[in-house]
Scaffold this active site. Structure first.
Site, mmCIF file in Angstrom:
data_model
loop_
_atom_site.group_PDB
_atom_site.id
_atom_site.type_symbol
_atom_site.label_atom_id
_atom_site.label_comp_id
_atom_site.label_asym_id
_atom_site.label_seq_id
_atom_site.Cartn_x
_atom_site.Cartn_y
_atom_site.Cartn_z
ATOM 1 N N GLY A 13 0.837 -1.200 0.000
ATOM 2 C CA GLY A 13 0.000 0.000 0.000
ATOM 3 C C GLY A 13 0.864 1.240 0.000
ATOM 4 O O GLY A 13 0.584 2.227 0.702
ATOM 5 N N GLY A 17 -0.552 7.976 1.381
ATOM 6 C CA GLY A 17 -0.790 7.967 2.828
ATOM 7 C C GLY A 17 0.389 7.482 3.654
ATOM 8 O O GLY A 17 1.545 7.834 3.396
ATOM 9 N N ARG A 39 -1.985 1.136 -7.591
ATOM 10 C CA ARG A 39 -1.865 2.260 -8.528
ATOM 11 C C ARG A 39 -0.412 2.423 -8.980
ATOM 12 O O ARG A 39 0.381 3.128 -8.355
ATOM 13 C CB ARG A 39 -2.383 3.531 -7.865
ATOM 14 C CG ARG A 39 -3.903 3.462 -7.651
ATOM 15 C CD ARG A 39 -4.428 4.643 -6.918
ATOM 16 N NE ARG A 39 -3.971 4.717 -5.537
ATOM 17 C CZ ARG A 39 -4.384 5.611 -4.661
ATOM 18 N NH1 ARG A 39 -5.254 6.525 -5.017
ATOM 19 N NH2 ARG A 39 -3.935 5.609 -3.426
ATOM 20 N N ASP A 64 -2.860 -5.708 -7.173
ATOM 21 C CA ASP A 64 -4.037 -5.500 -6.331
ATOM 22 C C ASP A 64 -4.031 -6.561 -5.234
ATOM 23 O O ASP A 64 -4.251 -7.750 -5.506
ATOM 24 C CB ASP A 64 -5.302 -5.611 -7.196
ATOM 25 C CG ASP A 64 -6.561 -5.339 -6.382
ATOM 26 O OD1 ASP A 64 -6.457 -5.192 -5.143
ATOM 27 O OD2 ASP A 64 -7.641 -5.276 -6.998
ATOM 28 N N TYR A 157 -14.721 -3.153 9.875
ATOM 29 C CA TYR A 157 -13.380 -2.553 9.839
ATOM 30 C C TYR A 157 -12.658 -2.827 11.167
ATOM 31 O O TYR A 157 -11.503 -3.260 11.183
ATOM 32 C CB TYR A 157 -13.462 -1.044 9.562
ATOM 33 C CG TYR A 157 -12.097 -0.393 9.647
ATOM 34 C CD1 TYR A 157 -11.126 -0.683 8.702
ATOM 35 C CD2 TYR A 157 -11.776 0.472 10.695
ATOM 36 C CE1 TYR A 157 -9.851 -0.124 8.797
ATOM 37 C CE2 TYR A 157 -10.515 1.038 10.790
ATOM 38 C CZ TYR A 157 -9.557 0.736 9.838
ATOM 39 O OH TYR A 157 -8.297 1.274 9.943
ATOM 40 N N PRO A 187 -2.438 3.612 14.932
ATOM 41 C CA PRO A 187 -2.817 5.030 14.984
ATOM 42 C C PRO A 187 -4.299 5.263 15.220
ATOM 43 O O PRO A 187 -5.137 4.412 14.912
ATOM 44 C CB PRO A 187 -2.438 5.553 13.586
ATOM 45 C CG PRO A 187 -1.840 4.408 12.836
ATOM 46 C CD PRO A 187 -2.219 3.158 13.558
#
Ligand code: 8X3
Length: 259
Positions: A13, A17, A39, A64, A157, A187
Site C-alpha cells: 500500500g 498515505g 496504482r 491489487d 473494519y 494510529p
C-alpha cells in the site's frame, strides 16, 4: 541502534498515505525499497522522486492485494536479491462505509477482509520464511485504535483491525527464539485518503473526522515505524498506540469550533 542503509524494506500500500510516507522515511535512511500497490502510476511517480532525491533503489510492483491467493506467486517472481527483506511494513488496508452491521454491504466487507487480513497473512506467510532463512528481519504491521476498541459503524473494519492485532501478537509468539522482531503501530485519526475511501469519494463527508482537530499525518506514523526499526536488535517495540493530542479514544475527540 540498527542502521537501515542498504536494508531492503518491503512496503504494501505504498502509493499514498502512511505507506508513501514510510517509503520516504526509509529512503531518507538509505534503505532500498520494494513497493507494492494497485496504482502503478503513483508508485512510479514516488519511486522516481525517491531515486532523484535520495538515490533510492526501488522495485515497484503494481498489484491489487485483494488477489491474496496470488500474493505468494507474485512475491516469488521478484529478483532473488529482493528476498533479503530486512523490514516488512504490512501497511495496506482500508475501511469501506460506516453502515450498521445489519445494514452493511457484503462486498465492502469482503474488500476489507481481503486486504486488511488475508493479504497481510499471505505477504507475511511468504516473507517471514525468507527472514528465517537469513535469521534477520522485522515485521511491522500497521494496526489501528480500531483494533483496540469497536465504535458505532466500525463493525467489520474494527474486526479486521482486531484481527491484525491478534496476528501481530501471534506472529511475535510464533517467532519467539528467533531474531525476527514484530511490531504493531496502531494510529488514531490520521488524515490521508483513508476517509475518502471509507466514504466512497464523498470529499465533504471525508473531511468531518478531522474537523476542528490537528490530525496525525502519514509522516507522524512513518517516524514511529522507522524509529521502531532502528532500535537495537535486542529491543522489540511490540505495540504503539498513537493518537492526535485531541483524541483519547475512538469516540472521544475534542474539536475546536472555528469561527
Ligand atoms: C483508522 C482510525 O478511528 O478511523 O484506523 O478507525 S479510525
Amino acid at each position: 541502534m540498527v542502521k537501515l542503509n542498504d536494508n531492503r524494506v518491503l512496503i504494501t500500500g505504498a502509493s499514498a498515505g502512511i505507506g508513501a510516507a514510510c517509503a520516504r522515511a526509509f529512503a531518507e535512511q538509505g534503505a532500498k525499497l520494494l513497493l507494492i500497490a494497485r496504482r502503478g502510476d503513483r508508485l512510479r511517480e514516488l519511486s522516481d522522486q525517491l531515486t532523484r532525491d535520495h538515490k533510492t533503489e526501488c522495485l515497484c510492483v503494481e498489484f491489487d492485494l485483494r488477489q491474496h491467493l496470488s500474493i505468494p506467486s507474485m512475491l516469488e517472481q521478484v529478483p532473488d536479491e529482493w528476498r533479503a527483506i530486512d523490514v516488512l511494513v504490512n501497511n495496506a488496508g482500508l475501511a469501506r462505509g460506516v453502515a450498521k452491521l445489519h445494514e452493511g454491504d457484503l462486498d465492502d466487507w469482503d474488500e476489507m477482509i481481503d486486504v486488511n487480513v488475508k493479504a497481510l497473512l499471505a505477504v507475511s506467510r511468504t516473507v517471514i520464511p525468507w527472514m528465517l532463512k537469513r535469521q534477520a528481519g522485522h515485521v511491522i504491521n500497521i494496526g489501528s485504535i480500531a483494533g483496540h476498541e469497536a465504535y458505532p459503524g466500525g463493525n467489520v473494519y474494527c474486526a479486521t483491525k482486531f484481527a491484525v492485532r491478534a496476528l501481530s501478537r501471534g506472529m511475535k509468539m510464533d517467532l519467539t527464539g528467533t531474531p525476527i522482531r514484530v511490531t504493531s503501530i496502531d494510529p488514531g485519526l490520521v488524515e490521508t485518503e483513508f476517509s475518502k475511501v471509507r466514504f466512497k469519494g464523498d470529499t465533504e463527508r471525508a473531511k468531518l473526522p478531522y474537523k476542528g482537530i490537528i490530525p496525525l499525518t502519514g509522516e507522524d506514523i512513518a517516524e514511529a515505524v522507522v524509529w521502531s526499526a532502528m532500535r537495537p536488535a535486542h529491543v522489540n517495540i511490540t505495540e504503539m498506540v498513537i493518537f492526535p493530542t485531541a483524541q483519547s479514544s475512538s469516540t472521544l475527540v475534542h474539536r475546536e469550533e472555528k469561527a
